[in-house]
Motif scaffolding. Structure first.
Motif, PDB file in Angstrom:
ATOM      1  N   ASP B  72      30.716 -12.360  28.791  1.00  0.00           N
ATOM      2  CA  ASP B  72      30.957 -12.094  27.372  1.00  0.00           C
ATOM      3  C   ASP B  72      30.340 -13.190  26.516  1.00  0.00           C
ATOM      4  O   ASP B  72      29.857 -12.933  25.405  1.00  0.00           O
ATOM      5  N   GLU B  74      27.620 -14.635  27.269  1.00  0.00           N
ATOM      6  CA  GLU B  74      26.222 -14.209  27.222  1.00  0.00           C
ATOM      7  C   GLU B  74      26.002 -13.208  26.084  1.00  0.00           C
ATOM      8  O   GLU B  74      25.061 -13.324  25.296  1.00  0.00           O
ATOM      9  N   ALA B  75      26.917 -12.242  25.991  1.00  0.00           N
ATOM     10  CA  ALA B  75      26.805 -11.229  24.944  1.00  0.00           C
ATOM     11  C   ALA B  75      26.890 -11.863  23.566  1.00  0.00           C
ATOM     12  O   ALA B  75      26.136 -11.512  22.653  1.00  0.00           O
ATOM     13  N   LEU B  78      23.737 -13.305  22.521  1.00  0.00           N
ATOM     14  CA  LEU B  78      22.728 -12.298  22.187  1.00  0.00           C
ATOM     15  C   LEU B  78      22.845 -11.814  20.736  1.00  0.00           C
ATOM     16  O   LEU B  78      21.874 -11.352  20.158  1.00  0.00           O
ATOM     17  N   TYR B  79      24.042 -11.915  20.157  1.00  0.00           N
ATOM     18  CA  TYR B  79      24.244 -11.364  18.799  1.00  0.00           C
ATOM     19  C   TYR B  79      23.341 -12.014  17.748  1.00  0.00           C
ATOM     20  O   TYR B  79      22.582 -11.308  17.092  1.00  0.00           O
ATOM     21  N   TRP B  81      20.727 -13.737  18.154  1.00  0.00           N
ATOM     22  CA  TRP B  81      19.348 -13.496  18.561  1.00  0.00           C
ATOM     23  C   TRP B  81      18.893 -12.109  18.098  1.00  0.00           C
ATOM     24  O   TRP B  81      17.793 -11.939  17.576  1.00  0.00           O
ATOM     25  N   ALA B  82      19.773 -11.106  18.298  1.00  0.00           N
ATOM     26  CA  ALA B  82      19.417  -9.741  17.933  1.00  0.00           C
ATOM     27  C   ALA B  82      19.171  -9.617  16.433  1.00  0.00           C
ATOM     28  O   ALA B  82      18.256  -8.917  15.996  1.00  0.00           O
ATOM     29  N   VAL B  83      19.972 -10.346  15.633  1.00  0.00           N
ATOM     30  CA  VAL B  83      19.852 -10.208  14.174  1.00  0.00           C
ATOM     31  C   VAL B  83      18.510 -10.755  13.671  1.00  0.00           C
ATOM     32  O   VAL B  83      17.900 -10.186  12.773  1.00  0.00           O
ATOM     33  N   TYR B  85      15.786 -11.050  15.551  1.00  0.00           N
ATOM     34  CA  TYR B  85      14.750 -10.722  16.529  1.00  0.00           C
ATOM     35  C   TYR B  85      13.422 -10.343  15.882  1.00  0.00           C
ATOM     36  O   TYR B  85      12.355 -10.710  16.352  1.00  0.00           O
TER      37      TYR B  85
END
Lengths: 327, 123
Positions: B72, B74-75, B78-79, B81-83, B85
């Motif tokens: 979790d 890790e997840a 990722l948040y 990073w995704a925004v 990206y």
């Protein structure tokens, strides 16, 4: 922030809360009615026209029932846990936008209670909070069935939270924002088209998070009697019940916002579109319950960890590659 | 939107919590009460409960919780990073492949060790 703004927010919160309660009540009616007709029965029929007053009758009945606190229970936690579950489920709706801005008396009013930049994160935070309520309820009852139900529930919910959190990362990459309003506005094409795998994973995990069929193991009636809420009666039981349905509504609203274009749609006003999408999804929840048998526990955990988790990672990879290659 | 947006959240949480409290209190006040020793016992199919419910339970639940925390986090990484990206482009992609790849090795190890098995094959 002036008093007027706070007043507006307060009115919005109370109205939305009342609507949620009404939706929860009539969702139970809808579920019984739809399940009934799918099994060639009539469902509730006696109280009011086609049983329309049934949820209200049930509510009043539960309110007058005896409120039992098991003698060996940990009283404080025992009373607190249904409130945690309900509070978390109902408060999560705060960031979901129901429609575009409307104008009342020359004032622009956004149709969500709180417009925060980390809206999606907030919903996930609150939905994980209900795991605490359920585990504590199972533990504090000091009953074997309740403890087993609570443990199973906790393990299941955290196992499915993982792929759930990962499945929406594709959407976040495409929209570049965690704010629900931005996500809706960036959907000229619904994200279900660009993120079909993410949508599927999210939906499956949603069923597991709500403890709904085919993942309703925590309350498997024929092996654990009722799981974590076996020792609860009266309104405390009702709170768990309402929380489950409220959770379903929040989840449907979230799916509609993230993958189905939120309030956007032709001709009809935004709120109507939003409600249509949410109720279509809720109907789907009931439909699945009427169709599928329950998973076995080892199958459930295997599916979550060995299928959904790798697939959701792969989905992120493919989305990232696609965005690099085609902008 | 800044900090002002959070007032709404505060109000909503307060309304939801108040609802829970009032409803429980109400049923306590108006529900009839007639207690007996049997009624207040934990339910165990109608017989007297044997022993305490708070005993040892399967270690699997504990392992699952530990694995959840690792992945979790890790997840959560990722948040953000995704925004951002879109502006990171190919650099961000490679960075994340390396990060997720390292964690995937751990995941495969856990898988091979049998920590994800339930039933007879489990550790």
């Amino acid at each position: 922030m002036g008093l007027v703004e706070i007043g507006i927010v307060l009115i919005k919160a109370v109205v939305v809360f009342a609507c949620m309660l009404l939706c929860v009540a009539y969702l139970t009616w809808l579920e019984r009615k739809v399940l009934g007709h799918m099994q060639v029965r009539c469902g509730p029929l006696r109280v009011g026209w086609h049983g329309l007053l049934q949820p209200i009758a049930d509510g009043i009945k539960l309110l007058f029932k005896e409120d039992i606190v098991v003698s060996s229970a940990n009283t404080f936690i025992y009373i607190l846990s249904p409130m945690i579950v309900t509070g978390a489920a109902f408060a999560a709706i705060a960031v979901v936008p129901f429609g575009d801005q409307i104008e009342i008396l020359g004032k622009k009013i956004a149709l969500n209670i709180a417009d925060v930049d980390i809206g999606v994160l907030y919903i996930f935070a609150l939905s994980s909070l209900s795991v605490y309520g359920i585990t504590l309820a199972g533990w504090s009852s000091n009953s074997k069935y309740a403890l087993l139900g609570g443990l199973r529930s906790a393990a299941q919910m955290i196992s499915y939270e993982l792929p759930m959190g990962l499945s929406i990362i594709g959407v976040l990459m495409l929209s570049g924002s965690l704010r629900p309003v931005d996500i809706v506005e960036s959907q000229d094409v619904w994200y279900i088209v660009k993120q079909p795998i993410g949508f599927l994973i999210f939906l499956i995990c949603g069923f597991a998070e709500c403890n709904r069929n085919p993942f309703d193991l925590p309350e498997a009636e024929n092996e654990l009697v009722a799981g974590f809420h076996v020792e609860y009666s009266s309104m405390k039981f009702a709170l768990f019940f309402m929380a489950e349905y409220a959770h379903m509504i929040v989840l449907s609203a979230l799916v509609a916002t993230l993958f189905l274009g939120g309030w956007r749609g032709p001709v009809l006003p935004g709120v109507v579109w939003f409600m249509l999408k949410v109720f279509a999804l809720l109907f789907f929840f009931v439909w699945v319950r009427a169709t599928y048998p329950r998973f076995r526990y080892d199958q459930l955990m295997k599916f979550g960890w060995k299928v959904l988790f790798p697939v959701s990672l792969l989905n992120i990879l493919v989305t990232g590659l696609g965005m690099v290659l085609w902008g | 939107m800044g900090i002002a947006g959070y007032t709404g959240i505060l109000i909503m949480v307060a309304v939801a919590a108040a609802f829970g409290g009032v409803v429980v209190l109400l049923s306590r006040l108006i529900g009839k009460r007639q207690e007996s020793r049997e009624k207040l016992m934990p339910y165990e199919c109608g017989i007297d409960p044997t022993g305490n419910a708070r005993r040892r339970f399967s270690i699997k639940f504990y392992i699952t919780a530990m694995l959840f925390i690792i992945f979790d986090i890790e997840a959560v990484f990722l948040y953000p990073w995704a925004v951002v990206y879109r502006s990171l482009k190919i650099f961000g992609f490679i960075e994340m492949v390396v990060f997720v790849g390292i964690l995937l090795i751990g995941f495969l190890y856990v898988w091979k060790k049998g920590a994800l098995e339930w039933g007879s094959k489990s550790i």
